[in-house]
Design a protein around this motif. Structure first.
Motif, PDB file in Angstrom:
ATOM      1  N   PHE A  31     -12.062 -56.353 -16.350  1.00  0.00           N
ATOM      2  CA  PHE A  31     -11.950 -56.882 -18.548  1.00  0.00           C
ATOM      3  C   PHE A  31     -12.873 -56.175 -19.233  1.00  0.00           C
ATOM      4  O   PHE A  31     -12.883 -55.832 -19.999  1.00  0.00           O
ATOM      5  N   LEU A  32     -14.312 -56.145 -18.608  1.00  0.00           N
ATOM      6  CA  LEU A  32     -15.109 -56.120 -19.457  1.00  0.00           C
ATOM      7  C   LEU A  32     -15.949 -55.080 -19.423  1.00  0.00           C
ATOM      8  O   LEU A  32     -15.691 -54.463 -20.288  1.00  0.00           O
ATOM      9  N   THR A  33     -15.479 -54.133 -18.719  1.00  0.00           N
ATOM     10  CA  THR A  33     -15.898 -52.115 -18.759  1.00  0.00           C
ATOM     11  C   THR A  33     -14.944 -52.207 -19.357  1.00  0.00           C
ATOM     12  O   THR A  33     -15.135 -50.897 -19.761  1.00  0.00           O
ATOM     13  N   GLN A  34     -13.279 -52.535 -19.300  1.00  0.00           N
ATOM     14  CA  GLN A  34     -12.329 -51.841 -20.094  1.00  0.00           C
ATOM     15  C   GLN A  34     -12.724 -51.922 -21.478  1.00  0.00           C
ATOM     16  O   GLN A  34     -12.696 -51.343 -22.864  1.00  0.00           O
ATOM     17  N   LEU A  35     -13.649 -53.278 -21.895  1.00  0.00           N
ATOM     18  CA  LEU A  35     -13.468 -53.229 -23.304  1.00  0.00           C
ATOM     19  C   LEU A  35     -14.810 -52.282 -23.879  1.00  0.00           C
ATOM     20  O   LEU A  35     -15.006 -52.208 -25.552  1.00  0.00           O
ATOM     21  N   GLU A  36     -15.786 -52.341 -22.863  1.00  0.00           N
ATOM     22  CA  GLU A  36     -16.696 -50.883 -23.401  1.00  0.00           C
ATOM     23  C   GLU A  36     -16.073 -49.797 -24.109  1.00  0.00           C
ATOM     24  O   GLU A  36     -16.632 -48.886 -24.754  1.00  0.00           O
ATOM     25  N   THR A  37     -14.918 -49.411 -23.247  1.00  0.00           N
ATOM     26  CA  THR A  37     -14.481 -47.926 -23.842  1.00  0.00           C
ATOM     27  C   THR A  37     -13.595 -48.372 -24.745  1.00  0.00           C
ATOM     28  O   THR A  37     -12.093 -47.064 -25.165  1.00  0.00           O
ATOM     29  N   SER A  55      -5.451 -56.499 -27.906  1.00  0.00           N
ATOM     30  CA  SER A  55      -4.883 -57.248 -26.903  1.00  0.00           C
ATOM     31  C   SER A  55      -5.553 -57.900 -25.609  1.00  0.00           C
ATOM     32  O   SER A  55      -4.992 -58.845 -25.207  1.00  0.00           O
ATOM     33  N   ILE A  56      -6.622 -57.459 -24.701  1.00  0.00           N
ATOM     34  CA  ILE A  56      -7.908 -57.744 -23.925  1.00  0.00           C
ATOM     35  C   ILE A  56      -7.698 -59.316 -23.428  1.00  0.00           C
ATOM     36  O   ILE A  56      -7.477 -60.044 -22.954  1.00  0.00           O
ATOM     37  N   ILE A  57      -8.513 -59.613 -25.067  1.00  0.00           N
ATOM     38  CA  ILE A  57      -8.793 -61.096 -25.572  1.00  0.00           C
ATOM     39  C   ILE A  57      -7.869 -61.913 -25.425  1.00  0.00           C
ATOM     40  O   ILE A  57      -7.532 -63.054 -24.801  1.00  0.00           O
ATOM     41  N   ARG A  58      -7.050 -61.019 -25.580  1.00  0.00           N
ATOM     42  CA  ARG A  58      -5.389 -61.988 -26.297  1.00  0.00           C
ATOM     43  C   ARG A  58      -5.059 -62.554 -25.503  1.00  0.00           C
ATOM     44  O   ARG A  58      -4.381 -63.522 -24.913  1.00  0.00           O
ATOM     45  N   SER A  85     -19.576 -62.165 -23.753  1.00  0.00           N
ATOM     46  CA  SER A  85     -20.282 -60.768 -23.164  1.00  0.00           C
ATOM     47  C   SER A  85     -20.029 -59.119 -23.594  1.00  0.00           C
ATOM     48  O   SER A  85     -21.123 -58.942 -23.697  1.00  0.00           O
ATOM     49  N   PHE A  86     -19.122 -59.458 -24.150  1.00  0.00           N
ATOM     50  CA  PHE A  86     -18.657 -58.131 -25.396  1.00  0.00           C
ATOM     51  C   PHE A  86     -19.898 -57.908 -26.521  1.00  0.00           C
ATOM     52  O   PHE A  86     -20.076 -56.770 -26.838  1.00  0.00           O
ATOM     53  N   ARG A  87     -19.866 -59.119 -27.172  1.00  0.00           N
ATOM     54  CA  ARG A  87     -20.746 -58.854 -28.429  1.00  0.00           C
ATOM     55  C   ARG A  87     -21.972 -58.728 -28.337  1.00  0.00           C
ATOM     56  O   ARG A  87     -22.673 -58.143 -28.823  1.00  0.00           O
ATOM     57  N   GLU A 143     -11.072 -70.525 -22.562  1.00  0.00           N
ATOM     58  CA  GLU A 143     -12.469 -70.543 -22.103  1.00  0.00           C
ATOM     59  C   GLU A 143     -12.857 -69.100 -22.229  1.00  0.00           C
ATOM     60  O   GLU A 143     -14.458 -68.584 -22.272  1.00  0.00           O
ATOM     61  N   GLN A 144     -12.543 -68.851 -20.858  1.00  0.00           N
ATOM     62  CA  GLN A 144     -12.632 -67.909 -20.447  1.00  0.00           C
ATOM     63  C   GLN A 144     -12.710 -66.226 -21.461  1.00  0.00           C
ATOM     64  O   GLN A 144     -13.802 -65.550 -21.505  1.00  0.00           O
ATOM     65  N   ALA A 145     -12.107 -66.286 -22.004  1.00  0.00           N
ATOM     66  CA  ALA A 145     -11.494 -65.129 -23.495  1.00  0.00           C
ATOM     67  C   ALA A 145     -12.974 -65.615 -24.342  1.00  0.00           C
ATOM     68  O   ALA A 145     -13.446 -64.719 -24.513  1.00  0.00           O
ATOM     69  N   ASP A 146     -13.293 -67.070 -25.195  1.00  0.00           N
ATOM     70  CA  ASP A 146     -14.728 -66.658 -25.590  1.00  0.00           C
ATOM     71  C   ASP A 146     -15.882 -66.264 -24.757  1.00  0.00           C
ATOM     72  O   ASP A 146     -16.730 -66.247 -25.224  1.00  0.00           O
TER      73      ASP A 146
END
Length: 154
Positions: free
Chosen positions: A118-124, A132-135, A151-153, A143-146
């Motif tokens: 998911f973290l990799t997908q957030l980058e692109t 959608s991923i965070i939701r 991590s992405f920010r 907790e994991q969403a936070d």
């Protein structure tokens, strides 16, 4: 739709992973099979079953019922031509990994491997994709969403 939703492979036609219609096709294939019939008609009331694509999870407070059901479910899967991967089969454990999640009594979290993807997908992803991923992660484990959003920010 079924024929158009398959691809040819050395082992015959199959529904490709990742196509939008793949989960629907997998569900229909399961529902129309001997395994689907077993899940629908032979599941005792004390057993709760969840299925998504090729993952099946079942639970109960009755360990003997789980053992018996697991044996019969495995036999039904073989009869239906959907043999279970024995290295992924877990029966009567306090926690399991299924649907890219770690489940236990009163606990649910996304596996670390899936969070990394998911973290990799957030980058692109575009903004809508990121939301959608965070939701999605938030619905499973806030907790994991936070943590993922932080991590992405950066």
């Amino acid at each position: 739709m079924a024929v158009q939703s398959t691809v040819d492979a050395e082992i015959g036609k199959h529904v490709p992973y990742g196509f939008v219609q793949s989960p629907v096709m997998a569900t229909l294939a399961l529902e129309k099979s001997a395994l689907g019939s077993f899940l629908t008609n032979q599941t005792p009331k004390q057993i709760t079953v969840s299925a998504f694509v090729d993952d099946i999870s079942f639970s109960s407070n009755d360990e003997a019922a789980l053992q018996d059901y697991g044996t019969r479910l495995d036999e039904s899967a073989d009869t239906a031509g959907f043999p279970f991967a024995q290295d992924k089969t877990v029966v009567c454990e306090k926690s399991v990994e299924v649907f890219n999640c770690a489940l236990e009594n009163q606990g649910l979290e996304i596996t670390q491997d899936r969070l990394a993807k998911f973290l990799t997908q957030l980058e692109t992803a575009n903004e809508l994709g990121r939301e959608s991923i965070i939701r999605y992660v938030n619905e499973i484990n806030p907790e994991q969403a936070d943590e993922l959003a932080s991590s992405f920010r950066g």
